[in-house]
Design a protein around this motif. Structure first.
Motif: not given
Length: 517
Positions: A235-248
């Motif tokens: 369960l994650y914050k929707l801005d996470l993939p854009e904010r940390l794309p490599k980690a995602w």
């Protein structure tokens, strides 16, 4: 009212420290913050997520372990205190979305999107709720299903407090099967000891718990299909993939990599062998990456001394001291002036002290839950507010008592010498009331040291972290390793106050220096 310059300087220092502490709540955008609930599996999964992302982040991920039950961790995610955590589909549907289990992940994401949240990365295992009994009792009474269990109202239920209160927990289960017992609320980890000791007969379990087979328990079939599936997801914050794309992208490689057997094995290493959570996660990732897990350095079960003097000791001591010092300091800066202001007014004094007494009666966890709801945040800030509120009563009460004990003759003497009320307060009343006021600070400090251990339930750190983890693992040695330093800190504070009082008595007894003739 004119306060001494030293008090104003102290106020400035505490204000700056407060601002600095609050500023730490969220680091730069490059920092990934991972949360966990307060049970073994969630601790391990938090480390697994953090270590998977770590090579792809500019700064090491922050792991906020043992934040509490679903409500607290979800609030941490919603407020931005954490970026993601491992959750279960059944819990999301019934506890967070407050509805029937969604048919697909797409439907769940559609419902979560207005909250700024999403669900992704199914890890590959189902960890459902179930009820379990001792195998000997199951054989003796012919217990195979929950319907069979409902025919034996004499059996004692010991259920986790969260399960008792959950939407998918005890109330609905009792209605579905017709259970009439009133369950005893227990910590999840302690329930295993209680059922093994025959203090209770039935407990709720997670189906990946390591102690089910270890203690010879029988899991009863949910024959009326009450429980939904609890597939582990992120369960994650929707801005996470854009904010940390490599980690995602790295986190997405975990999809389907953890099956039930692997999760049970990892839980067993933590609960039965005492292996640290970060080591378990590291070994699993090494094995999943094609390396030989046996080549990784294995840690033997740590003894009590290793747990007591572990590498986290000074970090936890620093956090605990900071919480206590700031909360008591702020309580002094707030409580002493209020006590001085209300002292001449009998009725107002009674109202203010009565309100402070009322705050003392509110249970710590309840107050923290209210503050989290009001502030929309977890961590140091709500913990500091709670500790400050608990410290107010002894400080205010002793300030009022100390002022009341000043002889009336000395008050009149100050007036006769032409002192103004502020001068009389600063030069006569407060110095004479100081020993009693100091006793109130001493009591407030002792209260704060003990209560600060509860702050770990909301991610504020301190020695309570060891106590919370020890409860989750049912590890008595780790519990004591958290309780002993807190007790030592309380004794140290008592020694400091004894020294201060001794110096004050010695100063009062010292003869005045002779004047030159």
């Amino acid at each position: 009212m004119h306060l001494p310059r030293s008090l104003l300087r102290a106020a400035l220092l505490f204000a700056l420290a407060w601002i600095a502490l609050c500023g730490i709540a969220r680091a730069a955008d490059e920092t990934l913050s991972v949360g966990s609930k307060r049970f073994t599996e969630s601790y391990i999964l938090a480390e697994l997520l953090a270590q998977t992302a770590a090579p792809h982040t500019a700064t090491p991920p922050v792991v906020r372990q043992g934040l509490g039950n679903t409500a607290i961790v979800y609030e941490a995610l919603r407020s931005g205190a954490i970026d993601l955590y491992a959750e279960y589909t059944g819990t999301i549907a019934l506890e967070i979305l407050k509805g029937a289990p969604a048919g697909t992940r797409e439907e769940m994401n559609a419902a979560l999107a207005p909250m700024g949240l999403g669900v992704a990365i199914p890890l590959g295992f189902n960890d459902g709720y179930a009820l379990a009994v001792r195998a000997a009792d199951a054989d003796r009474l012919g217990l195979r299903t929950l319907s069979d269990l409902a025919k034996h109202p004499e059996l004692k239920f010991g259920l986790s407090n969260e399960f008792i209160g959950r939407a998918d927990g005890w109330k609905g289960l009792a209605g579905r099967y017709g259970f009439t017992q009133t369950p005893t609320g227990l910590d999840h980890g302690l329930a295993y000891d209680a059922v093994a000791a025959k203090q209770i007969d039935v407990i709720d379990i997670y189906t990946t718990d390591a102690k089910i087979d270890h203690l010879g328990l029988r899991v009863l079939e949910d024959d009326r299909k009450y429980f939904p599936r609890y597939d582990a997801v992120v369960l994650y914050k929707l801005d996470l993939p854009e904010r940390l794309p490599k980690a995602w992208a790295a986190l997405k490689t975990l999809e389907g990599k953890v099956d039930e057997h692997a999760m049970i094995a990892m839980n067993a290493r933590a609960e039965l062998q005492g292996v640290p959570f970060d080591v378990i996660a590291r070994d699993f990732l090494a094995s999943a990456g094609g390396k030989d897990a046996k080549a990784q350095p294995k840690e033997e079960r740590r003894g009590f001394t290793a747990k007591l003097f572990g590498p986290d000791l000074w970090k936890l001591a620093r956090q605990h001291l900071l919480l206590v010092a700031l909360s008591v300091g702020i309580a002094i800066l707030v409580g002493v002036p209020i006590a001085i202001l209300v002292f001449p007014h009998m009725r107002l004094r009674a109202v203010v002290l009565g309100f402070a007494s009322l705050l003392q009666t509110v249970p710590s966890l309840a107050l923290l839950a209210v503050l989290i709801s009001m502030r929309g945040a977890i961590g140091a800030l709500p913990a500091l507010i709670a500790l400050t509120l608990y410290s107010l009563l002894p400080i205010m009460r002793n300030t009022v008592t100390g002022l009341a004990e000043v002889p009336n003759g000395l008050r009149l003497a100050g007036t006769a010498l032409g002192m103004t009320p502020p001068q009389s307060l600063r030069l006569v009343l407060l110095p004479l009331a100081l020993p009693t006021l100091l006793a109130g600070v001493r009591t407030a400090t002792a209260i704060a040291i003990g209560t600060a251990t509860i702050a770990a339930f909301i991610g504020a750190g301190g020695f309570g972290e060891r106590i919370v983890t020890g409860l989750a693992l049912n590890d008595r040695e780790l519990l004591v390793a958290g309780a002993l330093p807190a007790a030592a800190l309380a004794l140290l504070s008592e020694g400091v106050f004894e020294l201060v009082e001794y110096l004050m008595r010695r100063r009062r007894r010292a003869p005045p220096s002779s004047m030159p003739t």
